[in-house]
Design a protein around this motif. Sequence first.
Motif, short mmCIF file in Angstrom:
data_model
loop_
_atom_site.label_atom_id
_atom_site.label_comp_id
_atom_site.label_asym_id
_atom_site.label_seq_id
_atom_site.Cartn_x
_atom_site.Cartn_y
_atom_site.Cartn_z
N VAL A 154 0.86 -1.18 0.00
CA VAL A 154 0.00 0.00 0.00
C VAL A 154 0.90 1.23 0.00
CG1 VAL A 154 -1.82 1.26 1.22
CG2 VAL A 154 -1.78 -1.24 1.25
N LEU A 155 0.76 2.08 -1.04
CA LEU A 155 1.55 3.28 -1.15
C LEU A 155 0.96 4.38 -0.27
CD1 LEU A 155 2.14 3.27 -5.01
CD2 LEU A 155 3.68 2.48 -3.22
N PRO A 156 1.76 5.41 0.06
CA PRO A 156 1.26 6.48 0.95
C PRO A 156 0.04 7.20 0.38
CG PRO A 156 3.65 6.66 0.68
CD PRO A 156 3.19 5.59 -0.23
N ASP A 157 -0.15 7.25 -0.94
CA ASP A 157 -1.31 7.95 -1.50
C ASP A 157 -2.54 7.05 -1.57
OD1 ASP A 157 -0.53 6.26 -3.49
OD2 ASP A 157 -0.38 7.78 -5.06
N GLY A 158 -2.45 5.83 -1.07
CA GLY A 158 -3.61 4.95 -1.00
C GLY A 158 -3.65 3.91 -2.08
N ARG A 159 -2.79 3.98 -3.09
CA ARG A 159 -2.82 2.97 -4.15
C ARG A 159 -2.21 1.67 -3.63
NH1 ARG A 159 0.32 5.44 -8.95
NH2 ARG A 159 1.61 6.15 -7.23
#
Length: 154
Positions: free
Chosen positions: A48-53
């Motif tokens: 899970v990336l910090p921008d939510g992806r």
Amino acid sequence: MFPEHTPRPPAVRAAEVHHPVPLTPAVPAPAPLVAVQPDTVPAVASVVLPDGRVVTGYAITPAHPDPATVKPAVSRTAVNVAVGGVGFLAVCGGLLMLTAFITALTALITQLIVLAAVVFGGFVAVQVFTGKGHKAGTTVNIRRAVIKRNHFHS
């Protein structure tokens, strides 16, 4: 003025804009991939990336180089140069000793020659300067000499 010689206003052209195009380096074609069946199916990992992806993919193990391709800590050229330097120093020491030996031998031969000259010269001096009354040899007393026809008669 003449109508054909009247100056005309310059024609207005649309501005041309040039955008730089990056050059792609010439890269050789990649080797074709050969499909290899793995022994086990690798696990799928999701991040899970910090921008939510969410990024999902297979975990890749880093490739380890073969032990044969690992370079040694010191190159063979450096070792050869070092060994050659040690050999050169050994030869220089031997040459220095040989030079010292030749110098000492030359000094010894020179001293022997001087000693022989002194001893021989002393022997000759003693023989010449001794004042003995009788010397070894034949004594000839000539009383009357007659010379006839280039011959000596006694």
